[in-house]
Scaffold this motif. Structure first.
Motif, PDB file in Angstrom:
ATOM      1  N   ALA A  99       0.827  -1.203   0.000  1.00  0.00           N
ATOM      2  CA  ALA A  99       0.000   0.000   0.000  1.00  0.00           C
ATOM      3  C   ALA A  99       0.864   1.257   0.000  1.00  0.00           C
ATOM      4  O   ALA A  99       0.542   2.251  -0.665  1.00  0.00           O
ATOM      5  N   VAL A 100       1.966   1.227   0.742  1.00  0.00           N
ATOM      6  CA  VAL A 100       2.890   2.365   0.716  1.00  0.00           C
ATOM      7  C   VAL A 100       3.477   2.524  -0.692  1.00  0.00           C
ATOM      8  O   VAL A 100       3.551   3.644  -1.218  1.00  0.00           O
ATOM      9  N   ALA A 101       3.868   1.401  -1.307  1.00  0.00           N
ATOM     10  CA  ALA A 101       4.420   1.472  -2.666  1.00  0.00           C
ATOM     11  C   ALA A 101       3.395   2.050  -3.637  1.00  0.00           C
ATOM     12  O   ALA A 101       3.714   2.923  -4.462  1.00  0.00           O
ATOM     13  N   ALA A 102       2.156   1.587  -3.543  1.00  0.00           N
ATOM     14  CA  ALA A 102       1.112   2.094  -4.436  1.00  0.00           C
ATOM     15  C   ALA A 102       0.843   3.569  -4.192  1.00  0.00           C
ATOM     16  O   ALA A 102       0.500   4.312  -5.124  1.00  0.00           O
ATOM     17  N   SER A 103       1.026   4.027  -2.947  1.00  0.00           N
ATOM     18  CA  SER A 103       0.776   5.434  -2.638  1.00  0.00           C
ATOM     19  C   SER A 103       1.817   6.367  -3.248  1.00  0.00           C
ATOM     20  O   SER A 103       1.617   7.573  -3.284  1.00  0.00           O
ATOM     21  N   CYS A 104       2.923   5.790  -3.706  1.00  0.00           N
ATOM     22  CA  CYS A 104       3.976   6.589  -4.338  1.00  0.00           C
ATOM     23  C   CYS A 104       3.734   6.772  -5.838  1.00  0.00           C
ATOM     24  O   CYS A 104       4.469   7.517  -6.500  1.00  0.00           O
ATOM     25  N   LEU A 105       2.726   6.090  -6.378  1.00  0.00           N
ATOM     26  CA  LEU A 105       2.388   6.172  -7.796  1.00  0.00           C
ATOM     27  C   LEU A 105       1.268   7.183  -8.025  1.00  0.00           C
ATOM     28  O   LEU A 105       0.515   7.495  -7.091  1.00  0.00           O
ATOM     29  N   PRO A 106       1.129   7.667  -9.246  1.00  0.00           N
ATOM     30  CA  PRO A 106      -0.012   8.543  -9.533  1.00  0.00           C
ATOM     31  C   PRO A 106      -1.321   7.800  -9.275  1.00  0.00           C
ATOM     32  O   PRO A 106      -1.416   6.593  -9.526  1.00  0.00           O
ATOM     33  N   PRO A 107      -2.343   8.486  -8.779  1.00  0.00           N
ATOM     34  CA  PRO A 107      -3.621   7.810  -8.532  1.00  0.00           C
ATOM     35  C   PRO A 107      -4.292   7.402  -9.830  1.00  0.00           C
ATOM     36  O   PRO A 107      -4.090   8.029 -10.878  1.00  0.00           O
ATOM     37  N   TRP A 108      -5.103   6.351  -9.751  1.00  0.00           N
ATOM     38  CA  TRP A 108      -5.833   5.909 -10.939  1.00  0.00           C
ATOM     39  C   TRP A 108      -6.783   7.005 -11.399  1.00  0.00           C
ATOM     40  O   TRP A 108      -6.867   7.312 -12.578  1.00  0.00           O
ATOM     41  N   ASN A 109      -7.503   7.599 -10.484  1.00  0.00           N
ATOM     42  CA  ASN A 109      -8.315   8.779 -10.790  1.00  0.00           C
ATOM     43  C   ASN A 109      -8.581   9.527  -9.481  1.00  0.00           C
ATOM     44  O   ASN A 109      -8.022   9.183  -8.443  1.00  0.00           O
ATOM     45  N   GLU A 110      -9.440  10.525  -9.518  1.00  0.00           N
ATOM     46  CA  GLU A 110      -9.606  11.388  -8.341  1.00  0.00           C
ATOM     47  C   GLU A 110     -10.333  10.701  -7.189  1.00  0.00           C
ATOM     48  O   GLU A 110     -10.209  11.141  -6.040  1.00  0.00           O
ATOM     49  N   HIS A 111     -11.081   9.653  -7.450  1.00  0.00           N
ATOM     50  CA  HIS A 111     -11.815   9.015  -6.358  1.00  0.00           C
ATOM     51  C   HIS A 111     -11.185   7.710  -5.899  1.00  0.00           C
ATOM     52  O   HIS A 111     -11.580   7.169  -4.862  1.00  0.00           O
ATOM     53  N   SER A 112     -10.210   7.200  -6.646  1.00  0.00           N
ATOM     54  CA  SER A 112      -9.558   5.955  -6.223  1.00  0.00           C
ATOM     55  C   SER A 112      -8.093   5.953  -6.627  1.00  0.00           C
ATOM     56  O   SER A 112      -7.771   6.059  -7.815  1.00  0.00           O
ATOM     57  N   ALA A 113      -7.234   5.803  -5.629  1.00  0.00           N
ATOM     58  CA  ALA A 113      -5.806   5.675  -5.916  1.00  0.00           C
ATOM     59  C   ALA A 113      -5.514   4.387  -6.666  1.00  0.00           C
ATOM     60  O   ALA A 113      -4.564   4.317  -7.452  1.00  0.00           O
ATOM     61  N   LEU A 114      -6.339   3.354  -6.430  1.00  0.00           N
ATOM     62  CA  LEU A 114      -6.120   2.042  -7.025  1.00  0.00           C
ATOM     63  C   LEU A 114      -7.140   1.769  -8.118  1.00  0.00           C
ATOM     64  O   LEU A 114      -8.328   2.070  -7.960  1.00  0.00           O
ATOM     65  N   PRO A 115      -6.730   1.152  -9.222  1.00  0.00           N
ATOM     66  CA  PRO A 115      -7.678   0.801 -10.276  1.00  0.00           C
ATOM     67  C   PRO A 115      -8.506  -0.415  -9.871  1.00  0.00           C
ATOM     68  O   PRO A 115      -8.113  -1.189  -8.994  1.00  0.00           O
ATOM     69  N   PRO A 116      -9.667  -0.616 -10.504  1.00  0.00           N
ATOM     70  CA  PRO A 116     -10.520  -1.767 -10.179  1.00  0.00           C
ATOM     71  C   PRO A 116     -10.008  -3.044 -10.845  1.00  0.00           C
ATOM     72  O   PRO A 116     -10.568  -3.515 -11.841  1.00  0.00           O
ATOM     73  N   LEU A 117      -8.955  -3.612 -10.255  1.00  0.00           N
ATOM     74  CA  LEU A 117      -8.352  -4.822 -10.815  1.00  0.00           C
ATOM     75  C   LEU A 117      -9.034  -6.089 -10.312  1.00  0.00           C
ATOM     76  O   LEU A 117      -9.081  -7.093 -11.023  1.00  0.00           O
ATOM     77  N   THR A 118      -9.540  -6.079  -9.093  1.00  0.00           N
ATOM     78  CA  THR A 118     -10.198  -7.249  -8.520  1.00  0.00           C
ATOM     79  C   THR A 118     -11.530  -6.831  -7.897  1.00  0.00           C
ATOM     80  O   THR A 118     -11.717  -5.661  -7.545  1.00  0.00           O
ATOM     81  N   PRO A 119     -12.445  -7.785  -7.721  1.00  0.00           N
ATOM     82  CA  PRO A 119     -13.748  -7.427  -7.148  1.00  0.00           C
ATOM     83  C   PRO A 119     -13.688  -6.991  -5.686  1.00  0.00           C
ATOM     84  O   PRO A 119     -14.530  -6.211  -5.246  1.00  0.00           O
ATOM     85  N   TYR A 120     -12.692  -7.468  -4.936  1.00  0.00           N
ATOM     86  CA  TYR A 120     -12.785  -7.378  -3.482  1.00  0.00           C
ATOM     87  C   TYR A 120     -12.588  -5.966  -2.938  1.00  0.00           C
ATOM     88  O   TYR A 120     -13.178  -5.599  -1.923  1.00  0.00           O
ATOM     89  N   LEU A 121     -11.762  -5.167  -3.589  1.00  0.00           N
ATOM     90  CA  LEU A 121     -11.635  -3.774  -3.167  1.00  0.00           C
ATOM     91  C   LEU A 121     -12.976  -3.061  -3.302  1.00  0.00           C
ATOM     92  O   LEU A 121     -13.365  -2.262  -2.446  1.00  0.00           O
ATOM     93  N   LEU A 122     -13.707  -3.367  -4.372  1.00  0.00           N
ATOM     94  CA  LEU A 122     -15.009  -2.753  -4.602  1.00  0.00           C
ATOM     95  C   LEU A 122     -16.053  -3.276  -3.623  1.00  0.00           C
ATOM     96  O   LEU A 122     -16.938  -2.544  -3.194  1.00  0.00           O
ATOM     97  N   MET A 123     -15.944  -4.538  -3.258  1.00  0.00           N
ATOM     98  CA  MET A 123     -16.917  -5.160  -2.355  1.00  0.00           C
ATOM     99  C   MET A 123     -16.735  -4.718  -0.912  1.00  0.00           C
ATOM    100  O   MET A 123     -17.698  -4.675  -0.139  1.00  0.00           O
ATOM    101  N   ARG A 124     -15.495  -4.383  -0.514  1.00  0.00           N
ATOM    102  CA  ARG A 124     -15.215  -4.104   0.895  1.00  0.00           C
ATOM    103  C   ARG A 124     -14.855  -2.648   1.189  1.00  0.00           C
ATOM    104  O   ARG A 124     -14.980  -2.205   2.326  1.00  0.00           O
ATOM    105  N   VAL A 125     -14.358  -1.929   0.175  1.00  0.00           N
ATOM    106  CA  VAL A 125     -13.859  -0.573   0.427  1.00  0.00           C
ATOM    107  C   VAL A 125     -14.549   0.464  -0.445  1.00  0.00           C
ATOM    108  O   VAL A 125     -15.086   1.449   0.040  1.00  0.00           O
ATOM    109  N   GLY A 126     -14.531   0.271  -1.764  1.00  0.00           N
ATOM    110  CA  GLY A 126     -15.064   1.280  -2.674  1.00  0.00           C
ATOM    111  C   GLY A 126     -14.067   2.404  -2.892  1.00  0.00           C
ATOM    112  O   GLY A 126     -12.862   2.171  -3.013  1.00  0.00           O
ATOM    113  N   ASN A 127     -14.548   3.628  -2.910  1.00  0.00           N
ATOM    114  CA  ASN A 127     -13.673   4.775  -3.138  1.00  0.00           C
ATOM    115  C   ASN A 127     -12.481   4.780  -2.177  1.00  0.00           C
ATOM    116  O   ASN A 127     -12.644   4.570  -0.971  1.00  0.00           O
TER     117      ASN A 127
END
Length: 218
Positions: A99-127
């Motif tokens: 998560a620290v490594a991903a935080s050093c990269l440009p965000p995917w967009n303004e509402h999510s630093a991470l892209p929707p690569l797997t279902p589980y981030l969307l199911m448990r966290v969302g934005n």
């Protein structure tokens, strides 16, 4: 109340056992009414006990120390999420590796630093917006988190790590774990142009089915 504090300490030890809170990094808190019990500064999550937690009061301006050892310097982040969601019971902040490594990269967009690569981030966290870098413990960063104009349960702090809330201890802990797993996937995929993201209809189906915010303004 004692059961909730014990559950928070167990949650902290679980996160440490997974390698997500090395050394004395990371912090966890639980809210009981207007009182917030938070891990003390320098206290490893793997050795938490209820009688070692700092006690703070939730005020209009944040959190004020009222009893126990000196609280984590990141208490402002916890206060910000409790103010955002009056039903939040637990907040977790980690320095987990991916998560620290991903935080050093440009965000995917303004509402999510991470892209929707797997279902589980969307199911448990969302934005999961990216909050611009500030030094650890900086009050301005906590204010940015408090004033975010999108629905979210937490955020990724740039060059720092995740902070997330839940309406139970297990929900907050599970969200913190899922952010780390999603970040690991993000780092493994890298910048591969052929990586498949979940489509808009797929993300909308998942977030609607599991009641998580996605691309939604306050």
């Amino acid at each position: 109340m004692s059961d909730l504090l014990t559950e928070a300490c167990s949650g902290g030890r679980h996160l440490e056992s997974l390698g997500l809170s090395p050394g004395s990094s990371g912090n966890i808190s639980v809210r009981v009414g207007d009182r917030v019990h938070i891990s003390a500064t320098g206290q490893p999550l793997g050795s938490l006990s209820a009688d070692q937690l700092s006690v703070m009061e939730l005020t209009a301006d944040g959190l004020a120390h009222v009893d126990g050892p000196r609280p984590s310097k990141e208490h402002g982040l916890h206060g910000a999420l409790y103010h955002r969601d009056p039903d939040a019971v637990c907040v977790v902040h980690l320095h987990s590796t991916h998560a620290v490594a991903a935080s050093c990269l440009p965000p995917w967009n303004e509402h999510s630093a991470l892209p929707p690569l797997t279902p589980y981030l969307l199911m448990r966290v969302g934005n999961l917006p990216l909050i611009p870098y500030h030094p650890p413990g900086d009050a301005d960063q906590a204010q940015l988190l408090r004033e975010l104009d999108i629905q979210c349960h937490g955020a990724l702090l740039q060059n720092h790590g995740p902070v997330v809330a839940g309406r139970t201890v297990s929900e907050a802990v599970d969200r913190a774990i899922e952010i780390e797993l999603a970040s690991q996937t993000r780092m493994l995929v890298g910048q591969a142009p052929g990586a498949r993201l979940l489509t808009d209809s797929e993300t909308e189906h998942l977030t609607s089915a599991y009641g998580q915010p996605w691309k939604m303004a306050l």
